[in-house]
Design an enzyme around this catalytic site. Structure first.
Site, PDB file in Angstrom:
ATOM      1  N   LEU A 150       0.813  -1.219   0.000  1.00 43.36           N
ATOM      2  CA  LEU A 150       0.000   0.000   0.000  1.00 43.36           C
ATOM      3  C   LEU A 150       0.846   1.268   0.000  1.00 43.36           C
ATOM      4  CD1 LEU A 150      -2.772  -1.057   2.525  1.00 43.36           C
ATOM      5  CD2 LEU A 150      -2.964  -0.886   0.044  1.00 43.36           C
ATOM      6  N   ARG A 151       2.166   1.122   0.045  1.00 50.05           N
ATOM      7  CA  ARG A 151       2.981   2.326   0.045  1.00 50.05           C
ATOM      8  C   ARG A 151       2.785   3.133  -1.230  1.00 50.05           C
ATOM      9  NH1 ARG A 151       7.633   0.619   1.933  1.00 50.05           N
ATOM     10  NH2 ARG A 151       7.437   1.607   3.954  1.00 50.05           N
TER      11      ARG A 151
END
Length: 702
Positions: free
Chosen positions: A283-284
């Protein structure tokens, strides 16, 4: 604003002086507007103004307020920040200073980066004092790493820890110190010299690919400006003073505006759709893209995120996160991006979404790994753990993606039947001379090492005495590779001398440094038989898959690689030794096969390369990987010449592995005989896979 004549002006760089800016200038500016983005990685060939742009950026940033005498640059306005030099009593003078640009050398020691015992205080006054390192100096500033892909693994680990937590903890030599280290990380690299570890690559928020302009007029302008700067730097800098001031004011205004920019639920949903469409890991990517879109909107003077902001953010934040293995080239399909984004602007104000709030996204939210935010990191992805399908895939299966230098020829499968020869042992049809066969999916190979103990650069292959690893002793400085001070052994050496007055005095000859046993990187030189006897489709595909797997292993172990091939009447150094294993993979993929087998020429060319590299770096121990079926058909007397060449290579004392490419029901065993002559380890190509070796061991034990 005070200018720095020693630095080339940012606004004078061609591409950074236009509206809109090119990717290099925009990425650096956006990361400065919102440091929470996570830094910038600039990839490109030499001579493309990478370092010039980074050094020029620091002069554009607003100055920072610090306590006078505070070596750790904590923010006086933030009571939560504590300095090891504090606490500072009320009334302590606060001063303003320019943002620091701290350069981290590739060869820096761990003590220089983290900080260490202040030796002068310890030896002259008997006091244990801490000397701050580069990470402490870079707090609230810029940390610049040139050639970041060549950074030693132990320094990469330190950067990862500091970037994830925003703090540095030092526990050594009788003291314990913890301090803040929030910095804008900027790295530059030339991809031809090797790639980055996946973890560090993901820590960079944005990535930019730069190259020299192809337009002659643009090239002329670059040369003209550079010559004018070299002729009179002060006058040149003064000429661009107004542009520099305007740019600095715009960055300061954008920093203030970014806190008020609104990221609606529809815009955030669009970002999530883009990241999902490009199948990025974790999810970065979503977080970085959202922060970059906010910064871009602020840079453009808007207070809400638009489609254009999301598009520009995705082009900077996603390309390097789509790579599945080190041989994939970073990039993004802009047509797919436009399809996902659509033509409509996201509504600036949405009703509250189910289960959440539509409050503006705060660009100062903690980054992954910081307090209050989930860490999206997992264990380091090892692409070599892919299922071992290299031996069973159909011939038409696609090969893994390659870099931009990839220049594949048509597969042998496209050759007409009548152009194929028949293999001598009758096992498989052979493509015509000069055709190519692709490798299949790489697998986890066996670990080959160089025997004995070396003293080469830090790596992950062979045993070595170096600056990292377990401590096995101590010695006076200058006798080995060097290391950190061993305080206990230093005091012991001083105490062993006669003393008067009951006090132990330290002399330079008493100093001792730690001797550590760890692992080194090696030069892995592939010498590949590309002749007709190896050209059978299944055989050559199997061989190329094995080599590709070994190349991937060399990447993980931080090795240098080279590639020698022999076919027809001669041998050729296809790839001089380099750390760019993806370039080696591209050369391997385009390697044609066919013709006679000049085995002697291949061995002699490998010997020449090994001798030359030994002169360049005597500490780097080589590993020769000879891939052949052992046949020698290079002309009259070729067998005898091959044996003489093998004796010559054996006399070099180089660790050698012979990967036997022979297959089929009729086997001559020539590669095994050659391995004995070389004093080498003999491995059938089918046993290069670690899984295949494990299966063979289990079968024999049953």
């Amino acid at each position: 604003m005070p200018l720095r004549p020693s630095h080339y002006p940012f606004s004078a760089i061609v591409g950074c002086d236009t509206e809109p800016m090119d990717d290099l200038g925009l990425a650096l500016v956006l990361a400065s507007v919102s440091p929470e983005i996570g830094g910038v990685l600039v990839r490109g060939e030499k001579g493309t103004a990478k370092s010039t742009a980074v050094r020029a950026l620091a002069s554009l940033l607003p100055p920072v307020e610090v306590h006078r005498g505070d070596r750790f640059s904590v923010d006086p306005a933030d009571p939560a920040q504590e300095s090891p030099d504090g606490p500072f009593p009320p009334g302590t003078a606060v001063e303003s200073r320019p943002v620091r640009l701290v350069e981290l050398p590739v060869g820096a020691t761990e003590d220089r980066v983290l900080g260490s015992l202040h030796l002068e205080q310890a030896l002259t006054h008997g006091q244990v004092a801490y000397e701050p390192g580069l990470l402490a100096r870079s707090h609230r500033g810029l940390l610049y790493v040139d050639e970041v892909n060549l950074l030693h693994d132990h320094l990469v680990d330190l950067l990862l820890d500091a970037a994830a937590t925003g703090r540095v903890t030092v526990e050594r030599d009788g003291f314990s110190v913890e301090h803040a280290a929030r910095f804008l990380l900027i790295g530059t690299m030339n991809p031809e010299e090797g790639e980055l570890r996946p973890q560090l690559l993901d820590r960079f928020g944005l990535t930019v690919e730069v190259s020299a302009p192809s337009d002659p007029a643009a090239r002329v302008e670059v040369v003209r400006r550079r010559m004018a700067y070299d002729s009179d730097a002060a006058a040149f800098t003064q000429r661009y003073g107004p542009a520099e001031k305007a740019l600095a004011e715009r960055i300061a205004a954008a920093r203030d505006t970014v806190r008020r920019v609104r990221l609606s639920h529809a815009a955030l949903l669009k970002i999530a759709q883009v990241c999902a469409a490009f199948e990025v890991d974790g999810l970065r990517a979503d977080i970085v893209t959202a922060r970059t879109a906010l910064a871009h909107a602020a840079w453009e003077g808007r207070t809400s995120v638009t489609r254009a902001d999301i598009r520009r953010a995705a082009l900077l934040a996603l390309p390097h996160r789509r790579r599945r293995n080190p041989f994939d080239a970073p990039g993004i399909d802009e047509e797919l991006l436009d399809r996902v984004l659509g033509d409509e602007e996201p509504p600036p104000d949405d009703p509250e979404p189910p289960g959440g709030s539509d409050d503006p996204v705060d660009s100062g939210d903690p980054a992954p790994g910081e307090d209050g935010a989930p860490d999206t990191d997992g264990p380091e992805e090892d692409p070599s753990q892919a299922p071992n399908t290299g031996h069973d895939e159909p011939e038409t299966s696609p090969a893994p993606p390659r870099g931009p230098e990839d220049s594949r020829e048509p597969e042998a499968a496209q050759e007409p039947e009548e152009s194929r020869e028949v293999e001598a042992d009758g096992t498989a049809p052979r493509p015509a001379a000069g055709t190519t066969v692709r490798a299949s999916t790489p697998y986890r190979p066996r670990a080959f090492t160089v025997r004995g103990t070396g003293a080469g650069a830090d790596g992950r292959r062979s045993r070595a005495i170096g600056t990292r690893g377990r401590r096995i002793g101590a010695e006076p400085p200058g006798r080995g590779p060097g290391g950190s001070l061993h305080l206990g052994e230093t005091v012991k050496a001083a105490a062993s001398r006669p003393h008067t007055g009951g006090r132990v005095g330290l002399l330079p000859r008493d100093l001792r440094v730690a001797v550590r046993e760890g692992q080194e990187s090696n030069l892995v030189l592939f010498c590949v038989d590309a002749s007709g006897s190896m050209a059978a489709r299944k055989r050559m595909g199997e061989v190329k898959t094995a080599i590709l797997s070994l190349l991937l292993d060399a990447y993980r172990r931080r090795d240098k690689v080279g590639l020698v091939t022999f076919r027809g009447t001669r041998a050729e150094l296809v790839l001089p030794p380099t750390r760019s294993v993806d370039t080696a993979a591209a050369r391997l993929d385009a390697l044609p096969a066919g013709g006679r087998t000049p085995l002697a020429e291949g061995l002699l060319e490998a010997a020449r390369v090994l001798r030359r590299e030994r002169l360049r770096d005597p500490r780097q121990r080589p590993l020769l990987v000879l891939v052949t079926d052992g046949r020698a058909t290079g002309g009259r007397g070729s067998v005898g010449r091959s044996l003489e060449a093998a004796d010559h290579v054996a006399g070099l004392g180089v660790a050698t592995v012979v990967v036997d490419g022979e297959s089929g029901p009729l086997r001559l065993g020539l590669a095994a005989d050659l391995a004995r002559r070389l004093g080498a380890e003999h491995i059938p190509v089918s046993e290069v896979s670690a899984d295949a070796l494990g299966d063979a061991v289990r079968e024999r034990a049953a």
